[in-house]
Design a protein around this motif. Structure first.
Motif, PDB file in Angstrom:
ATOM      1  N   LEU A  32       0.916  -1.138   0.086  1.00 25.84           N
ATOM      2  CA  LEU A  32       0.047   0.168  -0.250  1.00 25.84           C
ATOM      3  C   LEU A  32       0.758   1.243  -0.081  1.00 25.84           C
ATOM      4  N   GLN A  34       3.706   1.539  -1.371  1.00 24.12           N
ATOM      5  CA  GLN A  34       4.306   1.660  -2.884  1.00 24.12           C
ATOM      6  C   GLN A  34       3.231   2.236  -3.532  1.00 24.12           C
ATOM      7  N   LEU A  35       2.111   1.875  -3.506  1.00 22.68           N
ATOM      8  CA  LEU A  35       0.839   2.278  -4.353  1.00 22.68           C
ATOM      9  C   LEU A  35       0.599   3.812  -4.243  1.00 22.68           C
TER      10      LEU A  35
ATOM     11  N   PHE B   3      -7.531  -0.619  -7.188  1.00 21.12           N
ATOM     12  CA  PHE B   3      -6.395  -1.570  -6.845  1.00 21.12           C
ATOM     13  C   PHE B   3      -6.238  -2.043  -5.326  1.00 21.12           C
ATOM     14  N   ASN B   4      -6.372  -1.086  -4.403  1.00 22.58           N
ATOM     15  CA  ASN B   4      -6.467  -1.336  -3.144  1.00 22.58           C
ATOM     16  C   ASN B   4      -7.421  -2.494  -2.576  1.00 22.58           C
ATOM     17  N   VAL B   7      -5.842  -5.531  -3.678  1.00 23.81           N
ATOM     18  CA  VAL B   7      -4.773  -6.037  -2.860  1.00 23.81           C
ATOM     19  C   VAL B   7      -5.556  -6.834  -1.758  1.00 23.81           C
ATOM     20  N   PHE B  36       2.350  -7.726  -6.360  1.00 22.77           N
ATOM     21  CA  PHE B  36       1.477  -6.512  -6.569  1.00 22.77           C
ATOM     22  C   PHE B  36       2.010  -5.339  -7.165  1.00 22.77           C
ATOM     23  N   THR B  37       3.092  -5.288  -6.855  1.00 22.80           N
ATOM     24  CA  THR B  37       3.859  -4.050  -7.628  1.00 22.80           C
ATOM     25  C   THR B  37       3.783  -3.896  -9.152  1.00 22.80           C
ATOM     26  N   GLU B  38       4.124  -5.440  -9.692  1.00 21.30           N
ATOM     27  CA  GLU B  38       4.068  -5.563 -10.903  1.00 21.30           C
ATOM     28  C   GLU B  38       2.739  -5.519 -11.530  1.00 21.30           C
ATOM     29  N   TYR B  40       0.372  -3.816 -10.763  1.00 20.13           N
ATOM     30  CA  TYR B  40      -0.225  -2.518 -10.532  1.00 20.13           C
ATOM     31  C   TYR B  40       0.304  -1.777 -11.783  1.00 20.13           C
ATOM     32  N   ARG B  41       1.722  -2.164 -12.176  1.00 21.25           N
ATOM     33  CA  ARG B  41       2.275  -1.384 -13.154  1.00 21.25           C
ATOM     34  C   ARG B  41       1.786  -1.816 -14.509  1.00 21.25           C
ATOM     35  N   ILE B  42       1.423  -3.000 -14.378  1.00 23.54           N
ATOM     36  CA  ILE B  42       0.713  -3.580 -15.864  1.00 23.54           C
ATOM     37  C   ILE B  42      -0.778  -3.277 -15.913  1.00 23.54           C
ATOM     38  N   ILE B  44      -1.977  -0.375 -15.005  1.00 18.39           N
ATOM     39  CA  ILE B  44      -1.878   1.240 -15.434  1.00 18.39           C
ATOM     40  C   ILE B  44      -1.898   1.093 -16.969  1.00 18.39           C
TER      41      ILE B  44
END
Lengths: 272, 167
Positions: A32, A34-35, B3-4, B7, B36-38, B40-42, B44
């Protein structure tokens, strides 16, 4: 126990392994945060903000490149000798940058945590990468305590992918002392460049680097990203060119007033 | 979908898959965070229709990457592969086999490793796994059969080797 039963027993043992909720909370907190960095503008000690308005006006990094004042220093002449390598690393480390701004889709790789008293507690990995849709990349170094602003600007072909490792490529280059001279080669403007092969500490990554002997600076880097941790879309052959180092920014790119629609967020370091 | 919320709804499953595959809390935390970071980027750049399926697949792939990275380090291999000769107790033996399984799953082709992990360890149905890996239920069954056969052959060899060493 026969083979079938044994494998079933092994599977069952894995299924029975407990896991604790603390780990999940830790991950959640880290994700979270990072987001949050991506979605909002995060504040760092100098309380400076990259204004969203300027990015939205489409200035992008091309315009940033045009507006910067080029300071002719030689951080990458290092590839000629080991001593110059070391000097370049020092140059990079001394060029601290306290401005860390992120915006969805335009930046990545930043993790900057601060304490409530406004003093920086931890900065990792020390580099912020901002790429625009033209393939230009701005690499901001955040290492050091000096209130100085600088960056390495370069163009990457193919153009930006969100899961690339620009900062790790440059870090590997800067931390690798063994550069083998392959030979001299003519370049586009008719001058001769020295071609080096740099075997990085990451065994899968070998860089071909062309150095201009006059300026002792890198003019071109070619390599193939094949490391297992690189995502599928990040793998492939890359060319880094148009490298300009120690770029200072137009101060007007930074302001202390948050743009409309953004709120100031103090990012807490997630519990380890 | 925010996105939250993605998660919140998928974190436990992603973490559990990673943990069961790599058997290390620290690695599983890293994997879950990176997944999750990956994602999230995708996200977008493009819409994700089925988040649970997408994240499950990503978690399984990244866990495999982690295991393979581990195997390349000789010291880690020694730690991961158990000595078959110890542990007379059934539970200890099952744990040894569990460790052995993890070290062998990584040697399977990607699809087999992921199907085996999701069906056998994560206890997903074949239909769910088919949706996750983007194939048919029949194909999942075939892949699972091949994976299981390979593991059985290797287990037999491993068992024989251990018996020989004990003599």
């Amino acid at each position: 126990m026969n083979v079938d039963d044994a494998i079933d027993a092994g599977i069952e043992a894995i299924r029975r392994e407990p896991y604790d909720g603390h780990s999940i909370q830790r991950v959640k907190s880290a994700v979270l945060v990072q987001l949050d960095e991506h979605d909002r503008i995060s504040v760092v000690p100098m309380k400076a903000y990259l204004t969203r308005r300027r990015w939205l006006r489409g200035i992008g990094l091309s315009a940033v490149a045009a507006s910067v004042v080029c300071v002719a220093v030689d951080p990458f002449g290092i590839f000629a000798t080991k001593t110059l390598y070391a000097q370049a690393i020092e140059n990079l480390k001394l060029r601290g940058l306290y401005y860390v701004m992120t915006k969805a889709g335009q930046s990545e790789g930043s993790q900057c945590w601060i304490a409530e008293d406004g003093r920086r507690r931890h900065v990792s990995p020390g580099v912020v990468t901002i790429s625009d849709k033209f393939g230009n990349t701005l690499l901001l170094y955040t290492i050091g305590e000096h209130v100085q602003k600088s960056a390495v600007l370069f163009k990457t072909t193919p153009k930006s992918s969100p899961t690339r490792f620009e900062e790790s490529w440059f870090t590997l280059l800067a931390n690798t002392n063994d550069a083998t001279l392959i030979g001299e080669e003519p370049i586009a403007d008719g001058s001769i460049a020295e071609h080096y092969r740099v075997e990085s500490k990451d065994p899968e990554l070998v860089f071909d680097v062309w150095i201009d002997p006059k300026s002792q600076s890198i003019i071109r880097v070619e390599f193939e990203e094949t490391r297992p941790r690189a995502s599928a879309e990040a793998r492939g052959k890359y060319v880094i060119s148009d490298i300009k180092s120690n770029q200072d920014f137009d101060p007007s790119l930074f302001g202390t007033k948050p743009p409309v629609g953004y709120e100031v967020t103090v990012v807490e370091e997630p519990a380890k | 979908m925010e996105f939250n919320t993605v998660v919140e709804e998928n974190l436990e499953r992603v973490y559990r898959i990673a943990l069961r595959m790599v058997s290390s809390c620290a690695d599983a935390e890293d994997i879950a965070q990176n997944v999750f970071t990956e994602a999230y980027r995708i996200h977008i750049g493009k819409a994700i229709a089925n988040w649970p399926a997408y994240l499950t697949r990503l978690a399984a792939h990244r866990s495999l990457d982690c295991l393979r990275e581990r195997r390349r380090r000789p010291s880690a291999i020694r730690e991961d592969v158990p000595d078959r000769a110890c542990g007379p107790n059934a539970e200890l033996e099952a744990q040894e086999i569990a460790t052995w399984l993890r070290s062998e799953i990584v040697l399977l082709p990607d699809q087999q490793a992921i199907v085996f992990s999701l069906v056998c360890i994560e206890e997903l149905t074949r239909a769910e796994v088919a949706a996750i890996v983007g194939t048919s239920v029949e194909s999942v069954s075939t892949t699972l059969y091949k994976a299981r056969k390979k593991l059985e052959q290797r287990f037999a060899a491993w068992q024989k080797g251990a018996t020989y060493e004990r003599r």
